[in-house]
Design a protein around this motif. Structure first.
Motif, PDB file in Angstrom:
ATOM      1  N   ASP A 131      53.453   5.976  29.203  1.00 59.97           N
ATOM      2  CA  ASP A 131      52.189   5.706  28.720  1.00 59.97           C
ATOM      3  C   ASP A 131      52.304   4.665  27.136  1.00 59.97           C
ATOM      4  N   ARG A 132      52.985   5.118  26.428  1.00 61.78           N
ATOM      5  CA  ARG A 132      53.266   4.445  25.010  1.00 61.78           C
ATOM      6  C   ARG A 132      53.979   3.236  25.112  1.00 61.78           C
ATOM      7  N   LEU A 133      54.677   3.072  26.234  1.00 63.40           N
ATOM      8  CA  LEU A 133      55.545   1.675  26.419  1.00 63.40           C
ATOM      9  C   LEU A 133      54.805   0.863  27.350  1.00 63.40           C
ATOM     10  N   ASN A 134      53.497   1.355  27.932  1.00 67.10           N
ATOM     11  CA  ASN A 134      53.070   0.738  28.893  1.00 67.10           C
ATOM     12  C   ASN A 134      53.723   0.649  30.214  1.00 67.10           C
ATOM     13  N   VAL A 135      54.634   1.307  30.815  1.00 60.09           N
ATOM     14  CA  VAL A 135      55.609   1.177  31.995  1.00 60.09           C
ATOM     15  C   VAL A 135      55.323   2.358  32.960  1.00 60.09           C
ATOM     16  N   ASP A 136      56.087   2.131  34.133  1.00 59.88           N
ATOM     17  CA  ASP A 136      55.865   3.406  35.137  1.00 59.88           C
ATOM     18  C   ASP A 136      56.860   4.343  34.765  1.00 59.88           C
ATOM     19  N   PHE A 137      56.457   5.608  35.441  1.00 60.06           N
ATOM     20  CA  PHE A 137      57.564   6.629  35.309  1.00 60.06           C
ATOM     21  C   PHE A 137      57.941   7.301  36.965  1.00 60.06           C
ATOM     22  N   ALA A 138      58.726   8.045  36.776  1.00 63.63           N
ATOM     23  CA  ALA A 138      59.004   8.450  38.249  1.00 63.63           C
ATOM     24  C   ALA A 138      59.883   9.694  37.827  1.00 63.63           C
ATOM     25  N   LEU A 139      60.076  10.886  38.754  1.00 62.60           N
ATOM     26  CA  LEU A 139      60.569  12.038  38.635  1.00 62.60           C
ATOM     27  C   LEU A 139      61.341  12.403  39.886  1.00 62.60           C
ATOM     28  N   ILE A 140      62.544  13.012  39.350  1.00 59.46           N
ATOM     29  CA  ILE A 140      63.567  13.560  40.341  1.00 59.46           C
ATOM     30  C   ILE A 140      62.966  15.318  40.757  1.00 59.46           C
ATOM     31  N   HIS A 141      63.010  15.406  41.894  1.00 56.99           N
ATOM     32  CA  HIS A 141      62.775  16.937  42.520  1.00 56.99           C
ATOM     33  C   HIS A 141      64.190  17.265  42.734  1.00 56.99           C
ATOM     34  N   LYS A 142      64.362  18.485  42.021  1.00 59.51           N
ATOM     35  CA  LYS A 142      65.749  18.923  42.557  1.00 59.51           C
ATOM     36  C   LYS A 142      65.907  20.321  42.766  1.00 59.51           C
ATOM     37  N   GLU A 143      66.503  20.816  43.773  1.00 53.13           N
ATOM     38  CA  GLU A 143      66.868  22.103  44.224  1.00 53.13           C
ATOM     39  C   GLU A 143      68.057  22.779  44.001  1.00 53.13           C
ATOM     40  N   ARG A 144      68.088  24.096  43.360  1.00 53.62           N
ATOM     41  CA  ARG A 144      69.474  24.455  42.960  1.00 53.62           C
ATOM     42  C   ARG A 144      70.045  25.690  43.636  1.00 53.62           C
ATOM     43  N   LYS A 145      70.987  25.587  43.895  1.00 50.42           N
ATOM     44  CA  LYS A 145      71.767  26.925  44.639  1.00 50.42           C
ATOM     45  C   LYS A 145      71.911  27.853  43.508  1.00 50.42           C
TER      46      LYS A 145
END
Length: 303
Positions: free
Chosen positions: A172-186
């Motif tokens: 938001d501060r940079l006025n750009v997009d964001f994404a996330l990575i969903h991770k599953e741990r063993k």
């Protein structure tokens, strides 16, 4: 700044000296040693009667020895909070060690804790005393604008769902997009599967997280972003723990740079990995001390 004494534990002398220099103070005289049975002994070699005492201690290195030294020296100031990842019960018999550390610091006599980028905000609720959890975000934003020429065409990425709020704020501060990575741990420190939620195609991808330990997750995430056709991948992490195979993994990973703050000493790690760069956050900690000592609002630093 009258009536103030400033001490450093043995965990991070360099950061302590930077803060002392900015405050215009001399580091207090303290000697730490061990008896033959490995008990920690701390000697404060100057008077602190009637003074406000600040101690810089970071949760790194020989963490249990450093924590014991800290408890002995206490009135607290913690750039990197130890045991912060043990903040909730994932299993019925799991222990919330972060709560135990909070209790130990309070019982030892701490009146006020100043720390940076806690792994989980609920840790503040573990304390019965005042806690200021500062953010590295202003320093991170400054580094991005000054060092990534294509920052206007970037995506800020969280390596897990827990960091979504952090990356959303920076985006938001940079006025750009964001994404996330969903991770599953063993199991701990071992990721089984990653799913990218968001778009990084033909963009610079900037992974942002509060800490990096073995760096397996970060390096795996970098590969995922590159396979999603990101043009370049950076990692910006507040606390660079870098244990076990971390340095080897970073050297072999596709990162342009791995940027950390100096809440934890990095000089030795930088000798073995040219990708590691350091942001100095001593100015934020210095201002927190000055404002706390003078009875001014610290909330300005959260913005």
């Amino acid at each position: 700044m009258p009536n103030i004494k400033f001490f450093s534990s043995s965990s991070h002398q360099d950061l302590s000296q930077k803060i002392a220099d900015r405050l215009g103070l001399e580091l207090g005289k303290v000697v730490t040693k061990k008896f033959s049975n490995q008990e920690t002994c701390v000697e404060i070699r100057e008077s602190v009667r009637g003074e406000d005492v600040y101690i810089v201690q970071s949760g790194c290195g020989e963490i249990n020895d450093n924590l014991m030294e800290f408890l002995i020296m206490i009135n607290a100031f913690i750039p990197c909070f130890p045991y912060a990842r043990q903040d909730k019960k994932d299993k019925s018999q799991a222990l919330i060690s972060a709560k135990l550390v909070a209790n130990m610091l309070s019982v030892a006599g701490a009146d006020h804790i100043i720390t940076m980028d806690l792994h989980a905000s609920q840790i503040q609720g573990f304390f019965d005393i005042s806690v200021d959890n500062l953010y590295a975000e202003p320093a991170v934003l400054k580094w991005i604008r000054e060092n990534i020429s294509e920052w206007r065409n970037c995506t800020i990425v969280s390596p897990d769902a827990g960091g979504a709020k952090r990356v959303a704020s920076i985006a938001d501060r940079l006025n750009v997009d964001f994404a996330l990575i969903h991770k599953e741990r063993k199991k701990a420190n071992e990721v089984d599967r990653m799913v990218l939620v968001g778009d990084v195609k033909d963009r610079v991808a900037i992974l942002v997280d509060d800490m990096a330990d073995t760096c397996g997750t970060s390096c795996h995430a970098a590969d995922k972003l590159l396979s999603a056709r990101a043009t370049r991948v950076y990692a910006i992490l507040t606390h660079g723990i870098f244990s076990g195979p971390a340095i080897s993994l970073i050297n072999n990973a596709c990162f342009e740079a791995v940027v950390v703050t100096n809440t934890i000493p990095q000089e030795d790690k930088m000798k073995h990995c040219s990708k590691i760069q350091v942001i100095d956050i001593s100015m934020i900690l210095t201002e927190a001390i000055r404002r706390t000592h003078n009875g001014e609002s610290v909330s300005y630093l959260f913005r």
